[in-house]
Design a protein around this motif. Structure first.
Motif, short mmCIF file in Angstrom:
data_model
loop_
_atom_site.label_atom_id
_atom_site.label_comp_id
_atom_site.label_asym_id
_atom_site.label_seq_id
_atom_site.Cartn_x
_atom_site.Cartn_y
_atom_site.Cartn_z
N MET A 155 47.53 73.30 100.60
CA MET A 155 48.14 72.95 100.92
C MET A 155 47.67 73.39 103.10
O MET A 155 47.46 74.57 102.82
CB MET A 155 50.00 74.28 100.71
CG MET A 155 50.17 74.10 101.52
SD MET A 155 51.70 74.96 102.16
CE MET A 155 53.00 74.39 101.13
N ALA A 188 48.40 74.10 105.81
CA ALA A 188 50.08 74.85 106.46
C ALA A 188 49.81 74.66 107.94
O ALA A 188 48.98 74.01 108.93
CB ALA A 188 50.17 76.60 106.44
N THR A 223 51.19 75.87 110.99
CA THR A 223 51.94 77.49 111.95
C THR A 223 52.72 76.48 112.85
O THR A 223 53.21 77.80 112.65
CB THR A 223 50.54 77.20 112.64
OG1 THR A 223 49.33 76.50 112.92
CG2 THR A 223 48.80 77.88 111.42
N PRO A 279 56.22 76.63 109.82
CA PRO A 279 56.32 77.51 108.47
C PRO A 279 56.66 76.46 107.57
O PRO A 279 58.46 75.77 107.42
CB PRO A 279 57.40 78.67 108.49
CG PRO A 279 57.29 78.76 110.10
CD PRO A 279 57.48 77.62 110.76
N PRO A 280 56.01 76.50 106.36
CA PRO A 280 56.57 75.21 105.46
C PRO A 280 57.80 76.14 104.76
O PRO A 280 58.08 77.44 104.66
CB PRO A 280 55.45 74.90 104.44
CG PRO A 280 54.57 77.04 104.22
CD PRO A 280 55.35 76.76 105.99
N LYS A 281 58.35 74.66 103.42
CA LYS A 281 59.59 75.52 103.18
C LYS A 281 59.11 76.48 101.87
O LYS A 281 57.79 76.21 101.03
CB LYS A 281 60.20 74.41 102.14
CG LYS A 281 61.92 74.04 103.55
CD LYS A 281 62.36 72.94 102.46
CE LYS A 281 63.63 72.25 103.55
NZ LYS A 281 64.11 71.54 102.67
N LEU A 282 59.94 78.02 101.81
CA LEU A 282 59.34 78.64 100.93
C LEU A 282 59.98 78.40 99.64
O LEU A 282 60.01 79.12 98.90
CB LEU A 282 59.30 80.16 101.29
CG LEU A 282 57.93 80.77 102.33
CD1 LEU A 282 58.20 80.88 103.33
CD2 LEU A 282 56.59 80.76 101.15
N PHE A 283 61.27 77.85 99.83
CA PHE A 283 62.72 78.43 98.97
C PHE A 283 62.93 77.20 98.41
O PHE A 283 63.60 76.03 98.96
CB PHE A 283 63.98 79.69 99.32
CG PHE A 283 62.91 80.63 99.66
CD1 PHE A 283 62.81 81.57 99.11
CD2 PHE A 283 63.29 81.02 101.19
CE1 PHE A 283 62.27 83.33 99.41
CE2 PHE A 283 62.68 82.16 101.02
CZ PHE A 283 62.06 83.30 100.88
N GLU A 284 62.67 76.70 97.50
CA GLU A 284 63.13 75.26 96.85
C GLU A 284 63.60 75.13 96.18
O GLU A 284 64.37 75.98 95.78
CB GLU A 284 61.43 74.90 95.71
CG GLU A 284 60.06 74.62 96.21
CD GLU A 284 59.44 74.42 95.51
OE1 GLU A 284 59.59 74.26 94.15
OE2 GLU A 284 58.41 75.23 95.49
N ALA A 285 64.67 73.87 96.25
CA ALA A 285 65.76 73.95 96.14
C ALA A 285 65.90 73.84 93.97
O ALA A 285 64.54 73.36 94.21
CB ALA A 285 66.80 72.85 96.37
#
Lengths: 284, 475
Positions: B1, B3, B5, B8-14
């Motif tokens: 990935m 990144a 900086t 920030p990338p999505k950390l909580f996928e639906a």
């Protein structure tokens, strides 16, 4: 799930011994729960007493108060028990003892009344205190152990001047008032102690006893319940059965006081506690 | 990935929606049977009647919280005998250890309520909205009249199942026929409606919407199972040494050599957890074995041997890769570890059964009154008081006779009566004050403590119980 390369991830800039802290956001569900608690808190402070003011606090639209809740509980229980209470009021004490349902209710209620009002002197276990308060568990009763007599004692007290029906009697202070001299008191004390085993007939003590004490305590020393004169022949001595105690009793007299409860408790409560005390094991 | 900086990338996928495809096969049939039996037990048990006589409820299985009684057919447990329930829970725990060490997550795959109800909800979903492809199309399209109709029908049927589930639960806690009428006439207790509402909501949401997320995120068992399984545990696995390299279509014709896997994705399409078993053992897998059925069907069609996806163990994987024969299944199941679990499980079970049968129908506990420890009566007699708790576990009113044995000459009396027998109503506990007395001057009256045994005897059945206690004298 794809492997994430977390090395490039932004950090908070904090670092301890090479350990860095990721700057990761809160989980979404967590954030929503947090917002939900805020919404709930606002609603709660509207619904319930919450915000303090100068003279009081907001009352809340539900009109709830903890005192009110307790009052409601008490009112509910009183309504539940109203039938039994009126039965207790209308029923003779001797009949209550023979009616299992009323007896159980009176014992439970009487125990509660006893713990609140009587245990301060007579003890939670009703064992009394040597030298001060009579033991209610034994079979010796100064003023009678029939349930009606116990009821009279509780309702009107002992030597309680404010109650016109209180039980009254007064033992003379034979020493202090100069009725008997020290030697005579010693002789009477010896005789009184001998009553429990074999009465010392023909002694000075017996003569003095018959002249001064027998009017209340009877010739044979069995006492008189009507006068609250204790039985001197049994094994129970409220103020002590050794010679020094008996001499002190004769010299200074003894007179315990108990308040009248008719004014402080309801009739049903007095009846219940009378039944309870009667059932403690010494009732006659 | 790579990144970024600044962002920030999505950390909580639906949640990725899962549309399990219909499958047929031996394991699917077995699961239908298990669903029918477990749901049948759950919904019907409260309606079984069991005659216990006039004073006791006639429901075979009843948790009577108000009176603190638990009835299970011929067994009746009072609250002070709750250790039987504790024993059953320990047996359930050991049973789970046993099955997990032998058969992996067989509980998750077949018997867990979350699996059974989710399976039922998926069945309803498939019945109303069609199979996998139809459901995916429906999911992608905008809400129109048809989509609303199908969605609402599905939710309504789910809700009915959920209400029936929540409703059946409360029947275990009260007389079922009475409660059923009360529930519909608005007479039932608030707690009954609240229980039905909560269980309806959890069934509806867990079975309809959360499904595999309960197993993956909420349930601790998938995490514990890693510690319970070993290399001889039978679990669902993909024989990648046989299947790889996978390929299909023109590519398959072009590549040589190729494995048995034709990359048809049948195993992925049927998976209720939305995983690919070919990635190897993973935490999400509940070993429901539906991928085995799906793959076997394909293998039959392409003329390859079954078992590309199969129940097998990590140990067998190593042996098969090396060209050896796998160990027979019974050797996987009968091992020192499983034997130990079985012995422990059976030992507790036997202890509980023995405990059940040596129970007496009458019981007594004695609490000496310690305030005061003794009193002196007017004739010098020393008296101790005791509260005895008498339990009549029979369905009839009984007279209990109290007596005592002791080295010392002591006398027992029942408070409030000259008799020594006490009536105890059917299925009741009675607390009775009793006195033990020692004559003045006797050893018992003058020594600190004397051993006493208090006996209670049921005058009808001659059953007895006794309790050892102490008599306190003056010193």
């Amino acid at each position: 799930m794809a492997k994430r390369d977390d090395d490039d991830y932004p950090t908070t800039g904090h670092e301890w011994d090479g350990i860095r802290e990721y700057d990761k956001p809160m989980p979404r569900w967590w954030v929503w729960c947090f917002y939900a608690t805020i919404v709930f808190a606002i609603g709660y402070t509207i619904a319930y007493p919450a915000w303090p003011g100068i003279t009081g606090a907001t009352q809340g639209v539900l009109g709830y108060s903890t005192r009110g809740a307790v009052a409601e509980d008490i009112a509910r229980y009183e309504a539940q028990n109203a039938g039994l209470i009126s039965q207790i009021n209308e029923t003779e004490l001797s009949t209550i003892l023979e009616t299992p349902e009323l007896l159980q209710f009176a014992n439970a209620g009487g125990a509660a009344v006893f713990r609140n009002n009587c245990s301060q002197c007579h003890g939670a276990g009703a064992a009394g205190a040597m030298g001060y308060y009579p033991n209610l568990l034994d079979d010796d009763w100064l003023w009678g152990g029939e349930v009606e007599q116990i009821h009279q004692t509780i309702a009107h007290g002992i030597r309680w001047d404010e109650d016109w029906d209180t039980r009254l009697s007064m033992m003379p202070a034979f020493g202090v008032d100069g009725i008997l001299n020290d030697a005579e008191i010693e002789a009477v004390a010896d005789y009184v102690i001998s009553l429990s085993s074999s009465p010392a007939a023909g002694t000075l003590g017996e003569t003095l006893y018959l002249d001064n004490c027998a009017a209340c305590h009877m010739d044979n020393g069995m006492g008189e319940v009507e006068l609250g004169a204790p039985n001197l022949t049994d094994a129970i001595w409220l103020y002590g059965g050794d010679k020094a105690s008996v001499v002190e009793t004769i010299t200074y007299s003894r007179a315990g006081v108990m308040p009248a409860w008719a004014d402080r408790l309801s009739e049903a409560e007095v009846k219940q506690v009378a039944v309870y005390v009667h059932s403690l094991g010494g009732g006659q | 990935m790579s990144a970024d900086t600044s962002q920030p990338p999505k950390l909580f996928e639906a949640r990725e929606p899962i549309f399990p495809k219909r499958v047929s096969g031996a394991f699917r049939r077995f699961k239908w049977w298990i669903m029918a039996v477990t749901l049948g037990i759950y919904y019907l048990t409260p309606w079984i009647r069991w005659d216990r006589g006039p004073n006791l409820p006639d429901q075979a299985v009843l948790v009577d919280l108000a009176n603190r009684r638990f009835y299970f057919f011929m067994i009746e447990i009072w609250s002070h005998e709750f250790y039987f329930v504790a024993g059953l829970l320990i047996m359930a725990g050991l049973g789970l250890f046993l099955f997990t060490s032998a058969l992996g997550r067989v509980w998750c795959g077949y018997a867990c309520p979350q699996t059974v109800w989710t399976d039922l909800f998926i069945l309803v979903e498939r019945w109303i909205e069609g199979d996998r492809n139809a459901r995916i199309r429906l999911w992608r399209q905008k809400y129109d009249l048809r989509k609303w109709r199908l969605r609402l029908t599905k939710w309504f049927v789910w809700l009915m199942i959920a209400v029936a589930t929540g409703g059946a639960w409360v029947f275990y806690f009260a007389d079922a026929p009475t409660l059923l009428v009360d529930l519909f006439t608005g007479q039932a207790a608030f707690v009954a409606y609240a229980s039905v509402a909560v269980l309806t909501a959890t069934t509806f949401v867990f079975g309809g919407f959360m499904r595999e997320q309960i197993c993956i995120y909420a349930c601790p068992w998938p995490r514990i199972q890693a510690a319970m399984m070993d290399e001889e545990t039978i679990t669902v696995a993909y024989r990648d040494w046989r299947g790889e390299p996978r390929s299909h279509g023109k590519k398959r014709d072009a590549t040589e050599p190729h494995g048995d896997c034709i990359d048809c994705n049948a195993c992925v399409a049927v998976c209720p957890m939305g995983i690919d078993i070919r990635d190897g053992q993973q935490m999400e897998c509940i070993t429901c074995a539906l991928c085995i059925d799906a793959c076997d069907e394909i293998m039959d069609k392409i003329g390859k041997p079954r078992g590309l996806i199969d129940y097998c163990t990590l140990g067998d994987e190593v042996r098969e890769r090396a060209g050896e024969k796998p160990i027979p299944a019974w050797k996987h199941i009968i091992r020192p570890r499983t034997i130990l679990y079985t012995v422990l499980w059976a030992g507790i079970g036997i202890a509980l059964i023995v405990g059940l049968f040596i129970r007496s129908d009458i019981e007594m506990t004695v609490s000496p009154i310690r305030n005061p420890t003794f009193i002196t009566l007017s004739d010098g007699t020393v008296r101790n008081a005791y509260d005895v708790r008498l339990r009549n576990k029979t369905g009839d009113n009984r007279d209990f006779r109290l007596s005592l044995t002791s080295e010392a000459p002591l006398r027992i009396r029942v408070s409030g009566t000259d008799l020594l027998s006490v009536p105890v109503a059917a299925n009741e506990t009675r607390v009775q004050r009793i006195f033990i007395e020692a004559k003045p001057g006797t050893d018992a009256a003058e020594t600190h403590a004397t051993d006493v045994t208090i006996w209670v005897e049921d005058l009808g059945s001659r059953e007895r119980d006794s309790v050892e206690t102490l008599f306190n004298g003056r010193n």
